[in-house]
Motif scaffolding. Structure first.
Motif, short mmCIF file in Angstrom:
data_model
loop_
_atom_site.label_atom_id
_atom_site.label_comp_id
_atom_site.label_asym_id
_atom_site.label_seq_id
_atom_site.Cartn_x
_atom_site.Cartn_y
_atom_site.Cartn_z
N UNK A 1 11.33 -20.43 19.41
CA UNK A 1 11.03 -21.83 19.12
C UNK A 1 12.28 -22.49 18.57
N UNK A 2 12.73 -23.60 19.20
CA UNK A 2 13.94 -24.27 18.72
C UNK A 2 13.70 -24.92 17.36
N UNK A 3 14.79 -25.04 16.62
CA UNK A 3 14.64 -25.68 15.31
C UNK A 3 14.41 -27.19 15.49
N UNK A 4 14.05 -27.85 14.42
CA UNK A 4 13.66 -29.26 14.46
C UNK A 4 14.80 -30.15 14.95
N UNK A 5 16.03 -29.82 14.57
CA UNK A 5 17.18 -30.64 14.96
C UNK A 5 17.39 -30.59 16.47
N UNK A 6 17.37 -29.39 17.03
CA UNK A 6 17.56 -29.21 18.47
C UNK A 6 16.42 -29.89 19.23
N UNK A 7 15.22 -29.73 18.74
CA UNK A 7 14.06 -30.33 19.39
C UNK A 7 14.16 -31.86 19.39
N UNK A 8 14.57 -32.44 18.29
CA UNK A 8 14.69 -33.90 18.22
C UNK A 8 15.82 -34.40 19.13
N UNK A 9 16.91 -33.63 19.24
CA UNK A 9 17.99 -33.99 20.16
C UNK A 9 17.51 -34.00 21.60
N UNK A 10 16.74 -32.98 21.97
CA UNK A 10 16.20 -32.89 23.33
C UNK A 10 15.21 -34.02 23.60
N UNK A 11 14.40 -34.35 22.62
CA UNK A 11 13.44 -35.44 22.78
C UNK A 11 14.18 -36.77 22.97
N UNK A 12 15.28 -36.94 22.27
CA UNK A 12 16.09 -38.16 22.41
C UNK A 12 16.70 -38.23 23.81
N UNK A 13 17.16 -37.09 24.33
CA UNK A 13 17.73 -37.05 25.68
C UNK A 13 16.66 -37.41 26.71
N UNK A 14 15.47 -36.83 26.55
CA UNK A 14 14.36 -37.12 27.48
C UNK A 14 13.99 -38.60 27.42
N UNK A 15 13.90 -39.16 26.22
CA UNK A 15 13.54 -40.57 26.07
C UNK A 15 14.60 -41.48 26.71
N UNK A 16 15.87 -41.15 26.50
CA UNK A 16 16.96 -41.95 27.08
C UNK A 16 16.94 -41.87 28.61
N UNK A 17 16.76 -40.66 29.15
CA UNK A 17 16.71 -40.47 30.60
C UNK A 17 15.51 -41.19 31.20
N UNK A 18 14.36 -41.10 30.54
CA UNK A 18 13.16 -41.80 31.02
C UNK A 18 13.40 -43.30 31.06
N UNK A 19 14.03 -43.83 30.04
CA UNK A 19 14.32 -45.27 29.98
C UNK A 19 15.28 -45.68 31.10
N UNK A 20 16.32 -44.87 31.34
CA UNK A 20 17.27 -45.17 32.41
C UNK A 20 16.59 -45.17 33.77
N UNK A 21 15.75 -44.16 34.01
CA UNK A 21 15.06 -44.06 35.29
C UNK A 21 14.07 -45.21 35.48
N UNK A 22 13.40 -45.59 34.41
CA UNK A 22 12.42 -46.67 34.50
C UNK A 22 13.10 -48.01 34.81
N UNK A 23 14.29 -48.23 34.26
CA UNK A 23 15.00 -49.49 34.45
C UNK A 23 15.94 -49.49 35.65
N UNK A 24 16.09 -48.34 36.31
CA UNK A 24 17.05 -48.22 37.42
C UNK A 24 16.57 -48.99 38.65
N UNK A 25 17.49 -49.72 39.27
CA UNK A 25 17.21 -50.34 40.57
C UNK A 25 17.24 -49.25 41.65
N UNK A 26 18.16 -48.29 41.47
CA UNK A 26 18.28 -47.20 42.43
C UNK A 26 18.79 -45.95 41.74
N UNK A 27 18.26 -44.80 42.17
CA UNK A 27 18.70 -43.51 41.63
C UNK A 27 18.61 -42.47 42.74
N UNK A 28 19.54 -41.52 42.72
CA UNK A 28 19.55 -40.46 43.72
C UNK A 28 19.78 -39.13 43.02
N UNK A 29 18.91 -38.15 43.30
CA UNK A 29 19.06 -36.79 42.79
C UNK A 29 19.73 -35.97 43.89
#
Length: 180
Positions: A1-29
């Motif tokens: 189980x990751x510690x609280x700091x690592x978990x919060x960092x990952x949650x921030x990355x997920x939130x930022x990525x979700x926001x970018x994808x939601x606002x993107x006009x175009x994205x390619x994987x």
């Protein structure tokens, strides 16, 4: 189980990525495996110039982000090496740059899936999107089509006026010959 700091960092990355994808006009994987450093550097430079953000993404974190914003269809494409090209101003820019490099002779770059205006599209649709002219070129084509009939009307009216002027001049010349 990751510690609280690592978990919060990952949650921030997920939130930022979700926001970018939601606002993107175009994205390619894309699957970038086998791409050499020189090609990758050149491609990143072209992406920056086109206003496209390009980054390697962790599949697990990306999976959380796409599921969070309702793009579950992308989930099955998140395996193996994955990079993401996002553009928030032009729906075609990311697809154009990615496909330009994917279509090169020795390219190992493979398009997985894309997003355009909030809709998930497959690799073939991404390639078709990349072949479209730019937004500015499309606007110019539409305006040119709209202006053509007006220009034609102006030419016809000018021809009629020119014809009338020539006829009046001919009458004036004839009268001046008769008076002389």
């Amino acid at each position: 189980m990751p510690n609280a700091k690592v978990l919060s960092e990952k949650q921030a990355i997920v939130a930022e990525l979700a926001e970018k994808l939601k606002n993107a006009q175009g994205a390619v994987f894309v699957d970038y495996s086998g791409t050499d450093v020189a090609t990758d550097t050149e491609m990143r430079r072209a992406m920056r110039k086109a206003g496209v953000e390009y980054a390697v993404v962790k599949n697990t974190l990306t999976r959380f982000a796409v599921n969070q914003i309702g793009f579950e269809a992308i989930d099955s494409f998140l395996n193996g090496p994955t990079a993401l090209a996002i553009c928030d101003s032009d729906p075609v820019a990311a697809a154009k740059v990615i496909c330009e490099y994917a279509n090169k002779k020795d390219s190992k770059l493979t398009v997985k899936v894309g997003i355009v205006d909030g809709k998930v599209i497959n690799a073939d649709e991404v390639k078709a999107l990349a072949e479209l002219p730019s937004k500015e070129a499309l606007i110019a084509q539409v305006l040119g089509t709209m202006i053509a009939p007006i220009t034609g009307l102006a030419n016809v009216l000018n021809a009629n006026i020119r014809g009338l002027a020539v006829a009046l001049q001919a009458i004036a010349d004839k009268k001046s010959e008769g008076a002389a």
